[in-house]
Design a protein around this motif. Structure first.
Motif, short mmCIF file in Angstrom:
data_model
loop_
_atom_site.label_atom_id
_atom_site.label_comp_id
_atom_site.label_asym_id
_atom_site.label_seq_id
_atom_site.Cartn_x
_atom_site.Cartn_y
_atom_site.Cartn_z
N ASP A 427 -2.06 0.66 3.75
CA ASP A 427 -1.36 1.09 4.96
C ASP A 427 0.11 0.66 4.86
N HIS A 428 1.00 1.48 5.40
CA HIS A 428 2.41 1.10 5.44
C HIS A 428 2.96 1.36 6.84
N CYS A 484 9.29 0.78 5.18
CA CYS A 484 8.00 0.15 5.45
C CYS A 484 8.29 -1.25 5.98
N ILE A 486 6.24 -3.78 5.95
CA ILE A 486 5.76 -4.87 5.10
C ILE A 486 7.01 -5.26 4.32
N HIS A 489 7.41 -4.82 0.66
CA HIS A 489 7.49 -3.41 0.22
C HIS A 489 8.89 -2.85 0.44
N MET A 494 10.75 0.50 -0.74
CA MET A 494 10.21 1.49 0.19
C MET A 494 11.12 1.58 1.42
#
Ligand SMILES: [Cu+2]
Length: 502
Positions: A427-428, A484, A486, A489, A494
Motif C-alpha cells: 500500500d502507498h 507516497c 511512507i 518511499h 516515489m
C-alpha cells in the motif's frame, strides 16, 4: 539508498516477483554497499529493543505561544535542534526536537489569521525545512525540498489561513533526502486551525493525539534505517501518543471527547478500534465532514488524520488499540500490527455533567466541479540485481523523483481528476501539497466503490492493486510536491513535482 547509479547504470535483471527476491536477499542486504545502514544489522530491530514504561497520565501537547501584539496574527519561533530525551529513568536518547520537544509544540490559530513563524535550523550540518502538511499556504512558504534552510540558517514562513480552512494539519521537515530520518528522530508537530463558529460542543474539549513510532536500542539511542526499513518504510517497536506509551486519561461516565488522531509515523498503518467506547467520525485531514458518522474501526495510514467524538458511557477502562491490517510487507520481520494499546481511558462509575448532543449537521462541503483534465499516476516498485547486489526503486509513472524535473503542469483554479493506480506489492498513502482533495471512488479487481462520505483529504491510502480517483484543485501558483507518505518511499523516489501556473 542513494540513487547514484540506479537505473542509469543499467539493471542486470528486473525480477518479476519482487517479494520473492526480497526474501531471498534478506540476510545479505544489511551489509550491502550504498545503503544508509549506520552499521545496524537487520535483527537489531527486535534484539535489545527498549520499551518505555506505560500508564502515565496523558500529557496535553504544550502550545506554541503566540508572540503577536496584534489580533488575528499568530507569530512565533520554531527551532529545530538536537537534544536529549529522557523517555524513562536512566535512559538518554539523542533526538531531534522542535523547541526542545518531540512531538513539537502544538500550534493553534484561527481561520482568517496571519501566521508568521521564524524558523531556526540548528541541526548540526543538515539542511531542513518546515512543511505545513495539508495547509493551503503559498508554494514558496511550504517548506519544499527546493527551498532548504541550511544548517545554522533562519527563515520566516508567512501565510494567511483562509476562511473555511479549519482542520487538523501538521508540520514536519521536507529536506531533500533527509525527511524520513529527521521525522523518525523526532521532528513533527500538530497545527490545528480552528473555526470561530465550531459546531462541535466546546464541552467535548479538543485533544490532539499525535501518534508517532519509536525504536530504541538497548543504550537508548535511535538506530538508523535498515534495508527492511528502506523497503517497507520504517516501523518502530512502540507507538507513542504525544510522546508517551499507552498513557491514561480519566473521564466521567457519559463524557464525550473530541479527539484529533494524527498518524505521524514514518510508515506504520494504524487500524484502530476503541474498546468500551463509541467512536463517531466528525472530521478528516482538512476539517469537519458534513454529518457525524459512527464507526467501529478506522484505518489511519501514514500522514492521515481523523477527528473523532468518542462517547464514554460504560464505566471502567476503555482502550484505544490496534487491529491487524495487511498493507503488504516485503521480506521477513513483518511487525505485529494488532494488539498495541495506544491509550487507556478510565471511565468513572459516577456520571459527570450532562453533555450537549453532537449536532446532526456539521458543515456543508460543496463537491468539486467537473474536471477539466484527467491524469493517471501509476505507482510501482522495482527490485533489481546488479553487480553490487540488490537495488530497489519506488516509481511514479516509471520515474524516480528529480527535483529539477516538472512532472505535471496544472492551471490554478482548475479542477482535475487524478487517478492513482497502485500496481505495487505494498500500500502507498498518496499525499499532495498545497490543497485538499475529494476522493470520488476506489476500484479494485474491477469493483468500484464510493467513499462512505464526502471529505476533504490531503492523504489517502492507495492499497496494493487498487486505483483511487480523486478531484483536486490547486488555487495558488507554484511548485507542489506529490508523493507516497511512507517517508522512506518518498526518499527513495516515489515523489513528483506539480507546477501550478496562474
Ligand atoms: Cu510508499
Amino acid at each position: 539508498m542513494h540513487r547514484r547509479g540506479f537505473l542509469a547504470a543499467g539493471l542486470a535483471t528486473v525480477l518479476a516477483s519482487p517479494r520473492a527476491l526480497a526474501q531471498m536477499k534478506m540476510d545479505d542486504m544489511s551489509t550491502m554497499p550504498g545503503m544508509e545502514m549506520s552499521g545496524h544489522k537487520m535483527d537489531a530491530v527486535t534484539q535489545g529493543a527498549t520499551m518505555l514504561p506505560e500508564g502515565e497520565a496523558l500529557r496535553a501537547l504544550p502550545l506554541l505561544a503566540n508572540e503577536a501584539a496584534r489580533p488575528s496574527v499568530f507569530k512565533a519561533k520554531l527551532t529545530a535542534e538536537a537534544t536529549i530525551a529522557r523517555f524513562a529513568e536512566g535512559l538518554e536518547t539523542p533526538i531531534l526536537a522542535y523547541n526542545g520537544m518531540s512531538p513539537g509544540p502544538l500550534i493553534e490559530a484561527f481561520e482568517g489569521d496571519r501566521v508568521e513563524v521564524s524558523f531556526a535550523n540548528r541541526i548540526n550540518s543538515e539542511a531542513s525545512t518546515v512543511h505545513w502538511h495539508g495547509m493551503p499556504v503559498p508554494a514558496d512558504q511550504d517548506g519544499n525540498p527546493m527551498d532548504p534552510v541550511a544548517a545554522g540558517a533562519d527563515r520566516v514562513y508567512a501565510f494567511d489561513l483562509p476562511e473555511g480552512s479549519a482542520g487538523s494539519y501538521w508540520y514536519h521537515p521536507h529536506p531533500h533526502g533527509r525527511t524520513a530520518e529527521q521525522v523518525y528522530r523526532g521532528l513533527a508537530g500538530a497545527f490545528v486551525v480552528k473555526s470561530k463558529a465550531d459546531p462541535v460542543p466546546a464541552e467535548y474539549g479538543d485533544t490532539v493525539l499525535m501518534l508517532t513510532d519509536l525504536r530504541l536500542a538497548a543504550d537508548g539511542s535511535i538506530p538508523g534505517n535498515t534495508m527492511t526499513d528502506l523497503m517497507n518504510g520504517r516501523v518502530g517497536d512502540q507507538v507513542l501518543v504525544n510522546g508517551q506509551r499507552n498513557p491514561r486519561l480519566a473521564v466521567a461516565k457519559g463524557d464525550r471527547r473530541r479527539l484529533r488522531l494524527y498518524n505521524a509515523t514514518n510508515a506504520r498503518f494504524l487500524k484502530l478500534a476503541f474498546e468500551g467506547a463509541a467512536m463517531t467520525i466528525v472530521g478528516t485531514d482538512g476539517g469537519l465532514i458534513e454529518a457525524p458518522v459512527a464507526v467501529d474501526e478506522i484505518l489511519l495510514s501514514p500522514g492521515e488524520r481523523i477527528e473523532l467524538v468518542v462517547a464514554f458511557d460504560r464505566p471502567g477502562p476503555a482502550t484505544l488499540g490496534t487491529l491487524d491490517y495487511d498493507r503488504g510487507w516485503m521480506g521477513a520481520g513483518r511487525p505485529a500490527d494488532a494488539g498495541l494499546m495506544l491509550l487507556t481511558v478510565d471511565v468513572s462509575e459516577m456520571p459527570g455533567a450532562a453533555m450537549p448532543p453532537l449536532p446532526a449537521r456539521l458543515r456543508p462541503i460543496a463537491p468539486l466541479s467537473a474536471p477539466a483534465v484527467s491524469r493517471r499516476l501509476v505507482f510501482t516498485e522495482i527490485m533489481a540485481m546488479n553487480a553490487t547486489g540488490m537495488e530497489m526503486g519506488f516509481l511514479i509513472n516509471g520515474k524516480t523523483f528529480d527535483m529539477a524535473r516538472i512532472d505535471i503542469v496544472a492551471k490554478a483554479g482548475e479542477t482535475e481528476l487524478w487517478e492513482i493506480v497502485n500496481q505495487a506489492d505494498m500500500d502507498h498513502p498518496f499525499h499532495v501539497h498545497g490543497t485538499q482533495f475529494q476522493v470520488i471512488e476506489h476500484e479494485r479487481d474491477g469493483k468500484v466503490s464510493k467513499p462512505p462520505f464526502v471529505a476533504w483529504k490531503d492523504t489517502v491510502n492507495v492499497a496494493r492493486g487498487e486505483t483511487v480517483r480523486l478531484l483536486l484543485r490547486q488555487e495558488q501558483p507554484g511548485r507542489r510536491m506529490y508523493h507516497c507518505h511512507i517517508l522512506e518511499h518518498e526518499q527513495l523516489g516515489m515523489m513528483g513535482v506539480l507546477d501550478v501556473r496562474a
